[in-house]
Design a protein around this motif. Structure first.
Motif, PDB file in Angstrom:
ATOM      1  N   LYS A 188     -64.288  32.385  33.448  1.00 23.94           N
ATOM      2  CA  LYS A 188     -62.987  33.027  33.295  1.00 23.94           C
ATOM      3  C   LYS A 188     -63.121  34.381  32.593  1.00 23.94           C
ATOM      4  N   GLU A 189     -64.050  34.508  31.668  1.00 25.12           N
ATOM      5  CA  GLU A 189     -64.277  35.803  31.019  1.00 25.12           C
ATOM      6  C   GLU A 189     -64.763  36.832  32.040  1.00 25.12           C
ATOM      7  N   GLU A 190     -65.599  36.382  33.008  1.00 25.12           N
ATOM      8  CA  GLU A 190     -66.049  37.295  34.070  1.00 25.12           C
ATOM      9  C   GLU A 190     -64.873  37.737  34.951  1.00 25.12           C
ATOM     10  N   LEU A 191     -64.007  36.827  35.258  1.00 25.86           N
ATOM     11  CA  LEU A 191     -62.841  37.155  36.085  1.00 25.86           C
ATOM     12  C   LEU A 191     -61.909  38.129  35.363  1.00 25.86           C
ATOM     13  N   ILE A 192     -61.763  37.958  34.058  1.00 24.00           N
ATOM     14  CA  ILE A 192     -60.915  38.875  33.287  1.00 24.00           C
ATOM     15  C   ILE A 192     -61.494  40.287  33.317  1.00 24.00           C
ATOM     16  N   ASP A 193     -62.794  40.403  33.166  1.00 29.05           N
ATOM     17  CA  ASP A 193     -63.426  41.732  33.200  1.00 29.05           C
ATOM     18  C   ASP A 193     -63.141  42.427  34.531  1.00 29.05           C
ATOM     19  N   GLU A 194     -63.254  41.713  35.642  1.00 29.07           N
ATOM     20  CA  GLU A 194     -63.002  42.334  36.941  1.00 29.07           C
ATOM     21  C   GLU A 194     -61.531  42.682  37.099  1.00 29.07           C
ATOM     22  N   ALA A 195     -60.627  41.804  36.648  1.00 25.12           N
ATOM     23  CA  ALA A 195     -59.196  42.069  36.770  1.00 25.12           C
ATOM     24  C   ALA A 195     -58.804  43.306  35.976  1.00 25.12           C
ATOM     25  N   LEU A 248     -58.959  36.424  42.962  1.00 25.82           N
ATOM     26  CA  LEU A 248     -59.322  36.151  41.564  1.00 25.82           C
ATOM     27  C   LEU A 248     -58.511  34.987  41.015  1.00 25.82           C
ATOM     28  N   MET A 249     -57.214  34.923  41.428  1.00 19.64           N
ATOM     29  CA  MET A 249     -56.371  33.814  40.980  1.00 19.64           C
ATOM     30  C   MET A 249     -56.901  32.479  41.508  1.00 19.64           C
ATOM     31  N   ALA A 250     -57.331  32.475  42.766  1.00 18.37           N
ATOM     32  CA  ALA A 250     -57.895  31.244  43.331  1.00 18.37           C
ATOM     33  C   ALA A 250     -59.181  30.861  42.608  1.00 18.37           C
ATOM     34  N   ASP A 251     -60.011  31.866  42.287  1.00 18.98           N
ATOM     35  CA  ASP A 251     -61.255  31.584  41.553  1.00 18.98           C
ATOM     36  C   ASP A 251     -60.955  31.065  40.154  1.00 18.98           C
ATOM     37  N   TRP A 252     -59.898  31.606  39.547  1.00 16.08           N
ATOM     38  CA  TRP A 252     -59.512  31.162  38.199  1.00 16.08           C
ATOM     39  C   TRP A 252     -59.174  29.668  38.216  1.00 16.08           C
ATOM     40  N   LYS A 253     -58.365  29.272  39.232  1.00 14.70           N
ATOM     41  CA  LYS A 253     -57.987  27.863  39.323  1.00 14.70           C
ATOM     42  C   LYS A 253     -59.195  26.975  39.605  1.00 14.70           C
ATOM     43  N   ALA A 254     -60.117  27.502  40.422  1.00 12.14           N
ATOM     44  CA  ALA A 254     -61.299  26.707  40.769  1.00 12.14           C
ATOM     45  C   ALA A 254     -62.261  26.558  39.597  1.00 12.14           C
ATOM     46  N   ALA A 255     -62.187  27.465  38.647  1.00 17.95           N
ATOM     47  CA  ALA A 255     -63.130  27.418  37.510  1.00 17.95           C
ATOM     48  C   ALA A 255     -62.882  26.224  36.601  1.00 17.95           C
ATOM     49  N   GLY A 256     -61.673  25.680  36.650  1.00 17.92           N
ATOM     50  CA  GLY A 256     -61.356  24.548  35.797  1.00 17.92           C
ATOM     51  C   GLY A 256     -60.858  24.979  34.437  1.00 17.92           C
ATOM     52  N   ARG A 257     -60.628  24.020  33.563  1.00 15.16           N
ATOM     53  CA  ARG A 257     -60.070  24.317  32.245  1.00 15.16           C
ATOM     54  C   ARG A 257     -61.182  24.637  31.261  1.00 15.16           C
ATOM     55  N   GLN A 279     -53.670  34.714  29.064  1.00 19.06           N
ATOM     56  CA  GLN A 279     -52.818  35.843  28.725  1.00 19.06           C
ATOM     57  C   GLN A 279     -53.507  37.169  29.056  1.00 19.06           C
ATOM     58  N   ARG A 280     -54.798  37.317  28.761  1.00 19.54           N
ATOM     59  CA  ARG A 280     -55.527  38.549  29.108  1.00 19.54           C
ATOM     60  C   ARG A 280     -55.576  38.747  30.626  1.00 19.54           C
ATOM     61  N   PHE A 281     -55.868  37.672  31.360  1.00 21.22           N
ATOM     62  CA  PHE A 281     -55.976  37.758  32.820  1.00 21.22           C
ATOM     63  C   PHE A 281     -54.616  38.127  33.436  1.00 21.22           C
ATOM     64  N   ARG A 282     -53.552  37.514  32.940  1.00 19.65           N
ATOM     65  CA  ARG A 282     -52.215  37.769  33.462  1.00 19.65           C
ATOM     66  C   ARG A 282     -51.763  39.197  33.153  1.00 19.65           C
ATOM     67  N   ALA A 283     -52.113  39.725  31.986  1.00 19.64           N
ATOM     68  CA  ALA A 283     -51.727  41.087  31.614  1.00 19.64           C
ATOM     69  C   ALA A 283     -52.361  42.109  32.551  1.00 19.64           C
ATOM     70  N   ALA A 284     -53.604  41.897  32.931  1.00 21.13           N
ATOM     71  CA  ALA A 284     -54.276  42.813  33.859  1.00 21.13           C
ATOM     72  C   ALA A 284     -53.558  42.812  35.216  1.00 21.13           C
ATOM     73  N   GLN A 285     -53.201  41.669  35.708  1.00 22.54           N
ATOM     74  CA  GLN A 285     -52.473  41.576  36.974  1.00 22.54           C
ATOM     75  C   GLN A 285     -51.119  42.279  36.881  1.00 22.54           C
ATOM     76  N   ASP A 286     -50.387  42.047  35.800  1.00 22.41           N
ATOM     77  CA  ASP A 286     -49.049  42.636  35.648  1.00 22.41           C
ATOM     78  C   ASP A 286     -49.126  44.155  35.648  1.00 22.41           C
ATOM     79  N   ALA A 287     -50.144  44.715  35.022  1.00 23.04           N
ATOM     80  CA  ALA A 287     -50.269  46.175  34.970  1.00 23.04           C
ATOM     81  C   ALA A 287     -50.430  46.753  36.373  1.00 23.04           C
TER      82      ALA A 287
END
Length: 481
Positions: free
Chosen positions: A280-287, A306-315, A326-334
């Motif tokens: 998930k940290e890798e996905l946040i960096d790309e987002a 990226l959202m699909a990969d996030w869900k597939a990564a698990g908890r 919250q970090r991942f969602r903020a990048a998308q919103d921007a």
């Protein structure tokens, strides 16, 4: 007074009131309640019905075609003399395809009363056979019992003391026996089929449980599915004990294997959550690296992936999973906020296009094809060309604007169709054909009247009147177009 000498015969019915048993002018009253058939069987009372056999001619056995006799049994009571006779000595005979056969002796009354007595016995048997057939056809009767009853009647028919269409009755019994044998066979087949289907269903359920136990990693769904299989399993009946026990062992073993594997999975879950955090940290960096992109379509698609990969990564571990989200969602919103502003500008252009198309619609809706069809066509083609040049409009306006233009197109097309129908050569040809028929029958009527044949003249005039109505309808149809 002598009595009926046939041991199988019923005593003659008594008149309603006074008079001798031998009075040929007194008809025996109809019996009510339970009646005894000609083969010695009891049947429920049935109200006498005003059937076609009671009111129309009943043919003699020699007059009945084979196929009709096999499917229809005429009632004997309305015309017993067609099926039998009583000689001067009181011997009672029935006519069959094999010749006459004596069925009893009657000396208790007139010959007419005797024939009526034996005809009623025939009708009792006929009613019983038809009742067997009706119950078989409706599925209300027991096929095995029907087969037994029909066979008993069939076996006793050669010696039955009855007068009626014995050949038709015999053919009907053959048909009922064949029907009953087929129904008995079907019942057995259905029972075997139900057993086979029940076994096959439990085999399928056991196989599905084994596959879940060996392969599934969707733990909640798999557990729920095994519970559902168990509930369905309990409802499946009709399997022998040995086979059912063997199938149950397969299913039970599969459930135990699944439970063991699921326990091992949750034991490893903590290790997997650490891996999920790194992913998930890798996905946040790309987002976060794409928030300034202006390549709207591909970038939006990548965020979706990226959202699909996030869900597939698990908890991730519980103490960090919410913060990572919250970090991942903020990048998308921007990114999507910037895209929304750009699309707003595009929507303004589409709104301008919609206004221009509305102006064209005002002009289009004034087109009157009934005044000048060719001019209407030309004007509509010009408007359609301008319409295409204007370009896109807001999505929510597409149906409204296109629908208004289509209404104008349909009006012009309807005028074209109406013009074609008014000049339809086939419709005119039908009118000419109807007129020719009217003239033909009028000419026939005139000739018949001249020849003094009033009946033929009336018939021709009737036919001419019918064709004249059709001619008027055809002419009116053309006039209405």
């Amino acid at each position: 007074m002598l009595t009926c000498l046939n041991a199988d015969s019923d005593p003659p019915d008594r008149p309603r009131s006074g008079g001798s048993d031998t009075d040929s002018t007194t008809r025996p009253r109809p019996r009510r309640g339970a009646r005894t058939t000609g083969l010695g069987e009891k049947e429920p009372a049935m109200a006498e019905q005003n059937t076609p056999e009671n009111t129309t001619h009943v043919p003699a056995p020699s007059e009945v075609p084979h196929t009709q006799a096999a499917s229809t049994i005429p009632a004997a009571e309305p015309h017993p003399e067609r099926w039998g006779r009583i000689d001067d000595e009181g011997a009672v005979f029935v006519r069959t395809s094999g010749g006459e056969r004596q069925v009893g002796v009657w000396q208790a009354g007139t010959a007419e009363e005797g024939l009526l007595h034996f005809a009623r016995r025939f009708d009792d048997v006929r009613t019983e056979v038809e009742l067997l057939e009706t119950r078989l056809s409706s599925g209300a009767g027991d096929p095995k019992q029907a087969l037994s009853s029909a066979t008993h009647l069939k076996d006793g028919l050669p010696e039955a003391a009855i007068v009626g269409d014995v050949d038709a009755l015999d053919a009907k019994l053959d048909a009922v026996i064949a029907h009953a044998e087929h129904a008995v066979s079907q019942v057995k087949e259905k029972r075997e089929q139900a057993r086979a289907e029940a076994i096959a269903r439990k085999q399928d359920l056991a196989a599905e449980a084994e596959q879940i136990a060996a392969e599934s990693t969707q733990w909640k769904w798999a557990g729920d599915r095994l519970k559902a299989i168990l509930e369905e399993w309990k409802t499946i009946k009709g399997i022998d004990r040995r086979t059912d026990d063997e199938l149950w062992k397969r299913f039970s073993k599969a459930r135990e294997a699944f439970n063991r594997r699921r326990g091992s999975h949750f034991a490893e879950l903590d290790k997997q959550r650490a891996t999920a955090k790194r992913r998930k940290e890798e996905l946040i960096d790309e987002a976060e690296s794409m928030t300034e992109s202006t390549d709207w379509g591909p970038t939006a698609a990548r965020y979706k992936q990226l959202m699909a990969d996030w869900k597939a990564a698990g908890r991730a571990p519980k103490d960090s999973d919410d913060a990572l989200w919250q970090r991942f969602r903020a990048a998308q919103d921007a990114f999507f906020s910037r895209r929304a502003a750009a699309l707003h500008e595009r929507d303004a252009e589409f709104a301008e296009n919609a206004s221009r198309k509305e102006e064209l619609l005002v002009e289009a809706e004034k087109i009157d094809p009934s005044a000048n069809l060719e001019a209407a066509r030309s004007q509509l083609r010009r408007i359609q060309e301008q319409w295409d040049e204007i370009g896109k409009v807001p999505r929510e306006r597409i149906r409204e604007l296109d629908g208004r233009l289509k209404a104008v197109q349909d009006r012009v097309r309807g005028a074209e169709d109406a013009k074609w129908r008014r000049t339809d050569p086939e419709a005119q040809a039908r009118v000419d054909q109807f007129r020719e028929k009217v003239e033909q029958f009028e000419e026939q009527a005139a000739k018949a009247r001249d020849a003094g044949d009033g009946k033929r003249a009336a018939k021709a005039e009737q036919q001419a009147a019918q064709w004249r109505e059709w001619l008027s309808a055809a002419e009116a149809a053309i006039a209405d177009r």
